[in-house]
Write an enzyme that holds these catalytic residues in place. Structure first.
Site, PDB file in Angstrom:
ATOM      1  N   ASP A 105      24.419  17.200  14.980  1.00  0.00           N
ATOM      2  CA  ASP A 105      23.381  18.442  14.812  1.00  0.00           C
ATOM      3  C   ASP A 105      23.443  19.358  16.166  1.00  0.00           C
ATOM      4  O   ASP A 105      22.939  20.393  15.866  1.00  0.00           O
ATOM      5  CB  ASP A 105      21.961  18.076  14.504  1.00  0.00           C
ATOM      6  CG  ASP A 105      21.751  17.159  13.279  1.00  0.00           C
ATOM      7  OD1 ASP A 105      22.193  16.079  13.041  1.00  0.00           O
ATOM      8  OD2 ASP A 105      21.512  18.127  12.187  1.00  0.00           O
TER       9      ASP A 105
HETATM   10  C1  LIG Z   1      27.490  17.945   8.840  1.00  0.00           C
HETATM   11  S1  LIG Z   1      25.873  17.542   8.630  1.00  0.00           S
HETATM   12  C2  LIG Z   1      25.356  17.264  10.345  1.00  0.00           C
HETATM   13  C3  LIG Z   1      24.050  16.568  10.543  1.00  0.00           C
HETATM   14  O1  LIG Z   1      22.989  16.824   9.638  1.00  0.00           O
HETATM   15  C4  LIG Z   1      22.312  15.935   8.867  1.00  0.00           C
HETATM   16  O2  LIG Z   1      20.865  15.918   9.338  1.00  0.00           O
HETATM   17  P1  LIG Z   1      20.033  16.360   8.222  1.00  0.00           P
HETATM   18  O3  LIG Z   1      20.281  15.624   6.971  1.00  0.00           O
HETATM   19  O4  LIG Z   1      18.578  15.917   8.838  1.00  0.00           O
HETATM   20  O5  LIG Z   1      19.887  17.586   8.052  1.00  0.00           O
HETATM   21  C5  LIG Z   1      22.777  14.763  10.035  1.00  0.00           C
HETATM   22  O6  LIG Z   1      22.067  14.266  10.951  1.00  0.00           O
HETATM   23  C6  LIG Z   1      24.211  15.155   9.985  1.00  0.00           C
HETATM   24  O7  LIG Z   1      24.989  14.353  10.588  1.00  0.00           O
END
Ligand SMILES: CSC[C@H]1O[C@H](OP(=O)(O)O)[C@H](O)[C@@H]1O
Length: 401
Positions: A273
């Site tokens: 992220d």
């Molecule tokens: C390619 S997605 C990157 C990252 O985003 C996700 O978080 P969330 O589901 O809370 O938005 C997850 O940490 C992924 O690794």
């Protein structure tokens, strides 16, 4: 279940309309939500109806596009400064993933460099925002295929250096596929590319055999979304709980079969992220533990063929060049109910899908800690795979991003 799809974001260039796949209903229901304003998008991103660092940035950019389109259609008079304020509000919907703030800040810079704050938003403003948003969406898909290919190259080079032979498996956490991006994915994009290219028939001494997605409590991106994608693509996988990783690696390293496979875990591949200047990487909660687990097994095995590489896969839009170390990353805390209850449709014994229900799984009214992310220190990361090649590896213990 209606027609299965992996298209998380649908922007109609002719109608200037935006729909997102409601990921809170997956994998049981395919339902699209219209996004017509910045307020709509704030709600959808905050609730995680759309999630995934690249996906929320693309939705954020397209949202500004459709919001301006709607206001022009309604003949609303809004200044560029007022629009920028609304954009700043959207940035706050999810603070850890840098893609959203990167994209929206770039839109703000474009507006500030082309128009006066006091200027009334017009078609020229709309055209600038739409052009940027379409390019971001198309660029993300192109990046993901490059990340996939770069991941295959790194894995191939690694296994050849180790003189590894036979089948191997990959562990991954959360969802980093088409449902988190414009398509193909980042970490899951590498798994897609490895599945397609490192087959037994490809002629290498090694081949990909199995993926192990983690359930990824408490939102269950792995159990609900990654299994949905892997199943859709017929990539062999076995779902495991977040607390099973050490037993999985240990069993396979001793050639004890896990379900039908004995292929050892050779790679743990995760998304990100926010990757900061020294390589520290914020990702779904539980990622730091995975890096620590890989490190433990590497410290306790003397055989090169047993080594496990910990890979972070992310496009450059996830790199934060303004933050020095992971200590400076703001970690989003999410509501307690995500830990103390489970939401989903009732699934009867015969498999029929009922109405959405909430069930309690913890003592009501208790104190809960629910950080959405943690930070894997760069010391535990072997490679950061972006759309650039060669991949980023540490020199003298340091990344140079
Ligand atoms: C390619 S997605 C990157 C990252 O985003 C996700 O978080 P969330 O589901 O809370 O938005 C997850 O940490 C992924 O690794």
């Amino acid at each position: 279940m209606s027609q299965q799809t992996l298209e998380a974001i649908v922007f109609d260039k002719n109608l200037d309309s935006l729909k997102i796949l409601d990921q809170l209903l997956l994998p049981y229901k395919t339902h699209y939500i219209d996004i017509e304003s910045i307020d709509d998008a704030f709600q959808a991103i905050k609730l995680m109806q759309v999630r995934g660092a690249p996906a929320i940035a693309i939705v954020g950019a397209f949202t500004v596009t459709v919001d301006v389109h709607r206001s022009l259609q309604a003949n609303e008079k809004r200044t560029v400064a007022e629009l920028v304020n609304k954009i700043d509000y959207l940035v706050t919907s999810r603070p850890t993933a840098v893609n959203l703030s990167n994209a929206l800040n770039e839109i703000k810079q474009l507006l500030r460099s082309s128009f006066k704050d006091s200027e009334v938003v017009n078609e020229a403003v709309f055209d600038v925002i739409k052009k940027y948003s379409v390019a971001l969406h198309e660029g993300d898909l192109d990046n993901n295929y490059k990340i996939g290919d770069n991941g295959v190259k790194y894995i191939t080079e690694t296994l050849k250096k180790q003189n590894f032979q036979g089948p191997f498996s990959i562990v991954t956490v959360c969802n980093t596929g088409s449902l988190a991006t414009s398509g193909h994915g980042t970490a899951l994009g590498i798994i897609r590319s490895v599945h397609a290219q490192l087959t037994k028939e490809a002629g290498n001494d090694f081949w990909f055999e199995h993926a192990y997605p983690l359930e990824t409590r408490p939102y269950n991106q792995g159990a609900r979304l990654t299994t949905y994608e892997l199943n859709y693509e017929k990539i062999p996988f076995t779902l495991i709980c977040d607390n099973m990783v050490t037993s999985l690696i240990s069993s396979l390293s001793k050639k004890r079969a896990v379900k039908s496979s004995t292929a050892p875990v050779k790679f743990i591949i995760v998304g990100a992220d926010r990757v900061v200047k020294n390589g520290d990487s914020a990702n779904k909660i539980g990622t730091f533990q995975l890096a620590a687990i890989a490190n433990y097994f590497n410290l306790t095995s003397s055989n090169e063929q047993d080594k496990i590489k910990f890979i972070v896969a992310a496009p450059n839009t996830t790199v934060d060049h303004n933050t020095a170390t992971g200590d400076d990353i703001v970690i989003e805390e999410r509501p307690p109910h995500e830990l103390t209850t489970l939401e989903g449709p009732l699934v009867s014994k015969n498999g029929s899908i009922g109405e959405k229900t909430v069930v309690g799984i913890a003592t009501p009214g208790i104190q809960v800690w629910n950080p959405a992310f943690d930070v894997a220190p760069h010391q535990l990361i072997d490679a950061i795979v972006t759309e650039d090649y060669p991949v980023h590896e540490k020199q003298n213990g340091e990344f140079s991003l």
